[in-house]
Design a protein around this motif. Structure first.
Motif, short mmCIF file in Angstrom:
data_model
loop_
_atom_site.label_atom_id
_atom_site.label_comp_id
_atom_site.label_asym_id
_atom_site.label_seq_id
_atom_site.Cartn_x
_atom_site.Cartn_y
_atom_site.Cartn_z
N LYS A 1 43.89 18.02 38.62
CA LYS A 1 43.83 19.14 38.11
C LYS A 1 43.75 20.32 39.05
O LYS A 1 43.37 19.92 40.11
N ARG A 2 44.01 21.43 38.85
CA ARG A 2 43.98 22.41 39.66
C ARG A 2 43.56 23.56 38.94
O ARG A 2 43.75 23.83 37.58
N THR A 3 43.10 24.78 39.87
CA THR A 3 42.57 26.06 39.26
C THR A 3 43.76 27.04 39.98
O THR A 3 43.19 27.50 41.01
N ASP A 4 44.75 27.75 39.27
CA ASP A 4 45.27 28.41 40.20
C ASP A 4 44.50 29.85 40.33
O ASP A 4 43.64 30.36 39.55
N LEU A 5 45.04 30.54 41.28
CA LEU A 5 44.54 31.98 41.51
C LEU A 5 45.31 32.73 40.75
O LEU A 5 46.55 32.71 40.47
N SER A 6 44.90 33.93 40.10
CA SER A 6 45.59 34.80 39.17
C SER A 6 46.27 35.96 40.43
O SER A 6 45.86 35.69 41.67
N SER A 7 47.13 36.40 39.78
CA SER A 7 48.12 37.55 40.51
C SER A 7 46.90 38.52 41.39
O SER A 7 47.15 38.67 42.62
N ASN A 8 45.77 38.98 40.72
CA ASN A 8 45.17 39.78 41.34
C ASN A 8 44.03 38.95 42.51
O ASN A 8 44.02 39.61 43.48
N GLU A 9 43.84 37.84 42.20
CA GLU A 9 43.06 37.04 43.08
C GLU A 9 43.95 36.60 44.44
O GLU A 9 43.54 36.74 45.81
#
Length: 255
Positions: free
Chosen positions: A48-56
């Motif tokens: 599993k992973r947690t991508d950064l949003s475009s703003n992040e």
């Protein structure tokens, strides 16, 4: 969890490229920056992973670029003095009010950028490629560079060359750069420089410029465009400076 928490925890799937990606990867100790995505996924329990949003992602670029460029400016004369280190540390604590984890991250980026083979201009170019349509964010970055460079009361000739190089890469006009510069290296009335006006501007021109600036630099609006939360105090201080400058000029002129 903020972008910084995701980076520190190693729970993101971002592969930030270019010179800033190399510095970020070294600073966070993330070997996955140069790994294949499937290799990276296998390295995380459960895949599993947690991508950064475009703003992040934009916030990561701003944060990394700021301390990478400051590192190169600090080493402009070939070495970094104790006073220059103290200036950057004071900026972290007083201007940004970074907590311990954020401060350690900024220091890691700074140290890795100092020894990086990439140039100041390389970092500036990548930053500009991300924020080229957001003039207020670009100005905030140049403001950061000028504020820290002039904190000891002097901007050396080689530091000035690097700042001018950044202004050209950022497509800053010479007049706009001079106004921003005069806020820290005093050559003209700093209140007019804050409002980006000449001292012979009419009252209506000053009012119009003030209304435009308070809209552009409201901290909530700035953060939504990719400014890291760690820099929000800096943006808030700039917002307050705009208000104070307007009030000073308004009282002085009596309108």
């Amino acid at each position: 969890m903020s972008w910084l928490g995701k980076m520190i925890g190693g729970t993101i799937g971002l592969a930030l490229g270019g010179p800033l990606g190399a510095v970020a990867g070294a600073a966070f100790g993330h070997a996955f920056v140069d790994k294949r995505e499937d290799d990276y996924l296998r390295s995380i329990p459960g895949g599993k992973r947690t991508d950064l949003s475009s703003n992040e992602e934009a916030q990561l670029v701003f944060f990394t670029a700021a301390f990478s460029m400051l590192a190169k400016i600090s080493k402009a004369d070939g070495r970094i003095s104790e006073e220059e280190i103290k200036v950057v540390e004071r900026f972290m604590v007083n201007d940004l009010q970074l907590d311990e984890a954020s401060r350690q991250t900024a220091q890691n980026i700074f140290r890795n950028a100092v020894t990086s083979s990439q140039t100041f201009e390389d970092f500036a170019q990548q930053f500009y490629s991300v924020f080229k349509y957001q003039a207020n964010i670009i100005e905030l970055m140049l403001d950061v560079l000028l504020r820290v460079s002039s904190a000891d009361g002097n901007v050396s000739a080689i530091e000035e060359q690097m700042l001018l190089s950044a202004s050209r890469i950022f497509r800053f006009s010479q007049s706009d750069y001079n106004r921003l510069h005069s806020r820290y290296v005093k050559k003209s009335d700093p209140y007019y420089a804050v409002l980006k006006c000449d001292e012979n501007a009419s009252n209506e021109e000053i009012k119009k410029k003030y209304r435009t600036l308070v809209q552009e630099y409201h901290p909530d609006k700035i953060q939504a465009k990719g400014l890291p939360e760690e820099f929000i105090k800096f943006a808030t201080d700039k917002f307050t400076e705009i208000q104070d400058a307007y009030e000073n000029i308004r009282k002085r002129r009596g309108f």
